[in-house]
Motif scaffolding. Structure first.
Motif, short mmCIF file in Angstrom:
data_model
loop_
_atom_site.label_atom_id
_atom_site.label_comp_id
_atom_site.label_asym_id
_atom_site.label_seq_id
_atom_site.Cartn_x
_atom_site.Cartn_y
_atom_site.Cartn_z
N ILE A 140 0.86 -1.18 0.00
CA ILE A 140 0.00 0.00 0.00
C ILE A 140 0.89 1.22 0.00
CG2 ILE A 140 -1.74 1.30 1.27
CD1 ILE A 140 -2.68 -1.37 2.43
N MET A 141 0.65 2.08 -0.95
CA MET A 141 1.47 3.29 -1.05
C MET A 141 0.66 4.49 -0.56
SD MET A 141 3.46 2.65 -4.60
CE MET A 141 4.54 4.01 -4.25
N ALA A 142 1.31 5.35 0.16
CA ALA A 142 0.67 6.58 0.62
C ALA A 142 0.49 7.51 -0.58
CB ALA A 142 1.51 7.25 1.69
N SER A 143 -0.56 8.29 -0.55
CA SER A 143 -0.78 9.24 -1.62
C SER A 143 -1.09 10.60 -1.03
CB SER A 143 -1.91 8.79 -2.54
OG SER A 143 -3.11 8.72 -1.82
N GLU A 144 -0.98 11.59 -1.86
CA GLU A 144 -1.21 12.96 -1.44
C GLU A 144 -1.99 13.67 -2.52
OE1 GLU A 144 1.83 16.57 -1.03
OE2 GLU A 144 2.16 15.00 0.48
#
Length: 128
Positions: free
Chosen positions: A3-7
């Protein structure tokens, strides 16, 4: 799966029809960062960014904030309500920190410390 963090970076928010725009700086700077409505002697039935309310004794309550404010310079409108027909209530802030606010409630028709039946509090300012 990883799971990759997003902004998400935006300057303006609009409703679904593309109207009613508002700058995100207004939303971030002007929205309540903590609020609660509390029945005295019970846990807050609804709140935001609040860990708990401590009953320190008759008319003496501490609201503990989950994510602290950046300083003690935040706004905190507080409204007590008494529903037993005994008159209005007044509030005193007895101590204030970036992560908590302690208040006292007193009947406005006397010098008697008393429990408000309900307390509504909203806090506005910059989070740490």
């Amino acid at each position: 799966p990883r799971i990759m963090a997003s902004e998400l970076r935006v300057n303006t928010l609009k409703d679904a029809s593309g109207n009613n725009s508002i700058a995100t700086s207004f939303v971030a700077g002007g929205s309540a960062k903590c609020w609660a409505i509390s029945a005295v002697g019970a846990a807050a039935p609804d709140s935001l960014n609040l860990t708990n309310i401590v009953d320190n004794g008759t008319g003496d309550f501490t609201f503990n904030i989950a994510t602290d404010f950046g300083s003690v310079n935040y706004s905190h409108p507080i409204v007590p309500a008494d529903n037993d027909g005994g008159g209005g209530m007044d509030i005193t802030v007895t101590s204030k920190a970036a992560g908590s606010i302690r208040i006292g409630t007193i009947r406005d028709d006397s010098t008697k410390t008393d429990n408000a039946h309900f307390i509504s509090v909203s806090m506005f300012g910059d989070l740490a």
